[in-house]
Design a protein around this motif. Structure first.
Motif, PDB file in Angstrom:
ATOM      1  N   SER A   1     -26.841  25.094   4.576  1.00 27.12           N
ATOM      2  CA  SER A   1     -26.567  25.830   3.496  1.00 27.12           C
ATOM      3  C   SER A   1     -27.513  25.462   2.389  1.00 27.12           C
ATOM      4  CB  SER A   1     -25.124  25.720   2.942  1.00 27.12           C
ATOM      5  OG  SER A   1     -24.365  26.096   4.179  1.00 27.12           O
ATOM      6  N   LEU A   2     -27.663  26.422   1.465  1.00 24.18           N
ATOM      7  CA  LEU A   2     -28.545  26.429   0.333  1.00 24.18           C
ATOM      8  C   LEU A   2     -27.660  26.177  -0.888  1.00 24.18           C
ATOM      9  CD1 LEU A   2     -31.684  26.211  -1.034  1.00 24.18           C
ATOM     10  CD2 LEU A   2     -31.310  28.767  -1.338  1.00 24.18           C
ATOM     11  N   GLN A   3     -28.053  25.170  -1.717  1.00 27.00           N
ATOM     12  CA  GLN A   3     -27.397  25.161  -3.106  1.00 27.00           C
ATOM     13  C   GLN A   3     -28.604  25.353  -4.215  1.00 27.00           C
ATOM     14  OE1 GLN A   3     -24.500  21.856  -4.411  1.00 27.00           O
ATOM     15  NE2 GLN A   3     -26.318  21.336  -5.785  1.00 27.00           N
ATOM     16  N   LEU A   4     -28.132  26.245  -5.053  1.00 26.50           N
ATOM     17  CA  LEU A   4     -28.982  26.550  -6.260  1.00 26.50           C
ATOM     18  C   LEU A   4     -28.046  26.391  -7.544  1.00 26.50           C
ATOM     19  CD1 LEU A   4     -30.266  30.224  -5.192  1.00 26.50           C
ATOM     20  CD2 LEU A   4     -31.303  27.988  -5.156  1.00 26.50           C
ATOM     21  N   GLU A   5     -28.900  25.581  -8.401  1.00 29.83           N
ATOM     22  CA  GLU A   5     -28.238  25.208  -9.746  1.00 29.83           C
ATOM     23  C   GLU A   5     -28.721  26.194 -10.789  1.00 29.83           C
ATOM     24  OE1 GLU A   5     -29.068  20.992 -10.384  1.00 29.83           O
ATOM     25  OE2 GLU A   5     -28.140  20.354  -8.417  1.00 29.83           O
ATOM     26  N   THR A   6     -27.849  25.881 -11.980  1.00 29.36           N
ATOM     27  CA  THR A   6     -28.268  26.759 -13.277  1.00 29.36           C
ATOM     28  C   THR A   6     -28.622  28.305 -12.841  1.00 29.36           C
ATOM     29  OG1 THR A   6     -29.114  24.602 -13.984  1.00 29.36           O
ATOM     30  CG2 THR A   6     -29.345  26.498 -15.543  1.00 29.36           C
ATOM     31  N   ILE A   7     -27.656  29.060 -12.439  1.00 26.59           N
ATOM     32  CA  ILE A   7     -28.121  30.452 -11.917  1.00 26.59           C
ATOM     33  C   ILE A   7     -28.642  31.235 -13.173  1.00 26.59           C
ATOM     34  CG2 ILE A   7     -27.089  32.418 -10.861  1.00 26.59           C
ATOM     35  CD1 ILE A   7     -27.617  30.310  -8.689  1.00 26.59           C
ATOM     36  N   THR A   8     -29.475  32.021 -12.996  1.00 28.87           N
ATOM     37  CA  THR A   8     -29.885  32.986 -13.965  1.00 28.87           C
ATOM     38  C   THR A   8     -29.786  34.099 -13.218  1.00 28.87           C
ATOM     39  OG1 THR A   8     -32.484  33.094 -13.179  1.00 28.87           O
ATOM     40  CG2 THR A   8     -31.614  31.133 -14.834  1.00 28.87           C
ATOM     41  N   ILE A   9     -30.052  35.216 -14.144  1.00 30.71           N
ATOM     42  CA  ILE A   9     -30.072  36.859 -13.765  1.00 30.71           C
ATOM     43  C   ILE A   9     -31.100  36.946 -12.669  1.00 30.71           C
ATOM     44  CG2 ILE A   9     -30.242  39.134 -14.537  1.00 30.71           C
ATOM     45  CD1 ILE A   9     -28.935  38.409 -17.214  1.00 30.71           C
ATOM     46  N   GLN A  10     -32.287  36.404 -13.056  1.00 31.65           N
ATOM     47  CA  GLN A  10     -33.779  36.475 -12.219  1.00 31.65           C
ATOM     48  C   GLN A  10     -33.231  36.115 -10.654  1.00 31.65           C
ATOM     49  OE1 GLN A  10     -33.518  35.367 -15.321  1.00 31.65           O
ATOM     50  NE2 GLN A  10     -34.291  37.416 -16.386  1.00 31.65           N
ATOM     51  N   ASP A  11     -32.305  35.277 -10.451  1.00 26.09           N
ATOM     52  CA  ASP A  11     -32.281  34.717  -9.094  1.00 26.09           C
ATOM     53  C   ASP A  11     -31.543  35.853  -8.293  1.00 26.09           C
ATOM     54  OD1 ASP A  11     -33.003  32.304  -9.751  1.00 26.09           O
ATOM     55  OD2 ASP A  11     -31.069  31.341 -10.233  1.00 26.09           O
ATOM     56  N   GLU A  12     -30.823  37.034  -8.668  1.00 28.86           N
ATOM     57  CA  GLU A  12     -30.273  37.938  -7.997  1.00 28.86           C
ATOM     58  C   GLU A  12     -31.493  38.335  -6.926  1.00 28.86           C
ATOM     59  OE1 GLU A  12     -26.639  40.463 -10.156  1.00 28.86           O
ATOM     60  OE2 GLU A  12     -28.821  41.312  -9.837  1.00 28.86           O
ATOM     61  N   ALA A  13     -30.976  38.462  -5.527  1.00 31.35           N
ATOM     62  CA  ALA A  13     -31.928  39.014  -4.683  1.00 31.35           C
ATOM     63  C   ALA A  13     -31.361  38.763  -3.188  1.00 31.35           C
ATOM     64  CB  ALA A  13     -33.146  38.183  -4.351  1.00 31.35           C
ATOM     65  N   LEU A  14     -31.976  39.440  -2.201  1.00 30.60           N
ATOM     66  CA  LEU A  14     -31.589  38.979  -0.760  1.00 30.60           C
ATOM     67  C   LEU A  14     -32.327  37.737  -0.327  1.00 30.60           C
ATOM     68  CD1 LEU A  14     -31.824  42.498   1.028  1.00 30.60           C
ATOM     69  CD2 LEU A  14     -29.750  41.295   0.803  1.00 30.60           C
ATOM     70  N   PHE A  15     -31.434  36.796   0.177  1.00 26.16           N
ATOM     71  CA  PHE A  15     -32.047  35.250   0.546  1.00 26.16           C
ATOM     72  C   PHE A  15     -31.939  35.312   1.891  1.00 26.16           C
ATOM     73  CE2 PHE A  15     -31.408  34.517  -3.779  1.00 26.16           C
ATOM     74  CZ  PHE A  15     -32.136  33.470  -4.423  1.00 26.16           C
TER      75      PHE A  15
END
Length: 505
Positions: free
Chosen positions: A114-128
């Motif tokens: 699993s992947l952890q992402l910190e400090t989510i921004t609007i620009q992070d929206e995507a298909l991963f």
């Protein structure tokens, strides 16, 4: 003879297909799994994108590649040869890691990638895409990340019209995705808005403004509800019956009310003038400071630090946005003035600022700062609070006011304690805090300070935040002790062997 050739050709095709199936079965030894549906995360929070291999097996020797759709070579995170590689999109640097979905998953040894992402921004929206490969095969799966931001509570403003009706406006900001707005009366009737407008700020967040007209005879209360498709919703109400009375059309009464209002305004202006002409004096601890129009709030007498720690954040210092005259430890938790720096000017060195790497656009957030060490007196000089992201500290106190995007409490040695209010205010704080707790309530517009050791409330600042807010630290000059950000302890009643953070972002 012709039939014999056809039979041989068909048999050859069948043999080739069987060999391909056998090779495929041998090469694909696992399947990559992700949960169905999108993962939704608040802007500024931390989120885990679940991914695992089935059947479960040790993934430490495999290659794990997380990337956004269509960007296979431009990775979010790349794990290879047993290590995280320094090959990734710049926007995800220092924000991504391989983190187990739970303590029971077994991590990489159990096949949890699993992947952890910190400090989510609007620009992070995507298909991963979660891509795993090894000597015996490879597989991948995709997972959608959606960002959301709950905006501010709607502010309603009623204005009487000449025909006896009311024009009621409703405004709210800080939303994502683009919100919808709904007007209703206390009778459950939906009111038609006269207009609705949306505006998108540079940070990608939306603000919405609308207005409608209503007659006092049709409703007692009018409510404005702002919501998003992700389920976020906030509502504001106004009592219109108390604004326009049935006999408000009497011109003599209106004139009388106007005279009274003017007289009260004149008296208020006189009191304000006399108040501001007095020199600033001491103000006791446990004070509420106002920076703009706010409603009255009561400060709790009994402080429970454990309740505050339920909103704890793991705060670190942003190395890329720091004064060159400061030294920061490798873990980005401790900061002090550089030995080569010599403060020659008078007054507190406001320019020695360090900013937190975490950004907040909503919700409650709490952190603690150590201001003393064992057998060492507490620091005399420090400045702790919050600031708008992207700000730079000036040398003069007039450059770090709330109107400039700074809110803090300062300890200035013999000069005492003071917040950076537009009108100077000084606090009587005893004993000197050895550990300071900071609570940021973005939605309510509150910044509160606590002395953790004494479980004592020191100060509440009221304001209205906008844009991204980051923690602010300044260690001052000349103290033996550095300024250290500490991680809040976990609850003692947690199950044995399980570490549970007090805050799940």
């Amino acid at each position: 003879m012709h039939c014999l050739c056809l039979c041989l050709t068909e048999m050859r095709s069948i043999i080739v297909l069987l060999l391909l199936n056998i090779l495929t079965d041998c090469s694909v030894s696992f399947t990559v799994k992700v949960p169905p549906g999108p993962v939704v995360a608040h802007v500024g929070s931390t989120v885990i994108l679940p991914c695992w291999i089935s059947p479960a097996q040790n993934a430490e020797a495999l290659e794990i590649r997380w990337y956004r759709h269509g960007q296979f070579s431009n990775t979010v995170l790349l794990y290879r040869h047993g290590n995280i590689q320094d090959e990734q999109e710049e926007t995800f640097r220092n924000r991504s890691s391989l983190t187990p979905l739970s303590d029971l998953s077994g991590g990489l040894k159990g096949g949890d990638v699993s992947l952890q992402l910190e400090t989510i921004t609007i620009q992070d929206e995507a298909l991963f895409h979660c891509y795993v490969s090894g000597d015996n095969g490879y597989d991948s799966a995709e997972l959608e990340l959606k960002a959301t931001a709950p905006g501010s509570a709607p502010v309603l403003f009623p204005r009487p019209l000449d025909d006896g009706r009311l024009n009621v406006s409703c405004s709210s900001s800080g939303w994502y995705p683009e919100p919808n707005i709904t007007w209703t009366s206390d009778q459950g009737k939906t009111l038609r808005p006269a207009a609705v407008s949306h505006h998108r700020a540079a940070d990608g967040l939306f603000s919405v403004h609308s207005w409608t007209t209503v007659s006092p005879s049709d409703a007692q209360l009018v409510s404005c509800s702002v919501s998003t498709t992700t389920g976020e919703s906030k509502e504001g109400k106004v009592d219109i019956q108390g604004i326009i009375s049935s006999d408000s059309s009497d011109p003599w009464k209106a004139l009388f009310i106007t005279v009274i209002i003017c007289a009260l305004l004149g008296l208020a202006a006189l009191i304000l003038y006399k108040y501001r002409s007095k020199p600033a004096g001491k103000k006791q601890a446990g004070t509420d400071c106002e920076n703009g129009p706010v409603e009255e709030r009561k400060v709790p007498v009994n402080i429970n630090i454990e309740d505050l720690r339920k909103h704890a954040e793991q705060i670190t210092i942003d190395r890329e946005n720091i004064s060159p005259d400061l030294k920061v430890t490798a873990d980005c938790k401790c900061v002090r003035d550089s030995p080569e720096y010599h403060h020659t000017a008078e007054g507190f060195p406001y320019q020695l600022c360090a900013f937190g790497a975490q950004r907040f656009t909503s919700g409650r957030h709490y952190w603690e700062v150590e201001l003393a060490r064992e057998n060492t007196p507490a620091k005399n000089y420090w400045l702790i609070g919050v600031a708008k992201h992207g700000n730079h500290c000036g040398k003069d106190r007039s450059a770090v006011t709330p109107s400039c995007g700074f809110w803090f409490l300062c300890s200035d040695g013999e000069n005492g304690f003071y917040p950076n209010t537009e009108t100077p205010i000084y606090l009587s704080v005893t004993p000197r805090p050895e550990r300071l707790g900071v609570l940021l309530d973005y939605d309510e517009g509150l910044l509160q300070f606590y002395s953790v050791k004494e479980s004592k409330h020191l100060l509440t600042m009221h304001t209205r935040f906008s844009d991204s807010i980051v923690p602010l630290f300044n260690p001052g000059v000349g103290d033996i002790c550095p300024l250290k950000i500490v991680d809040c302890p976990v609850e003692e009643d947690s199950p044995a062997g399980v570490t549970v953070p007090l805050l799940n972002n």
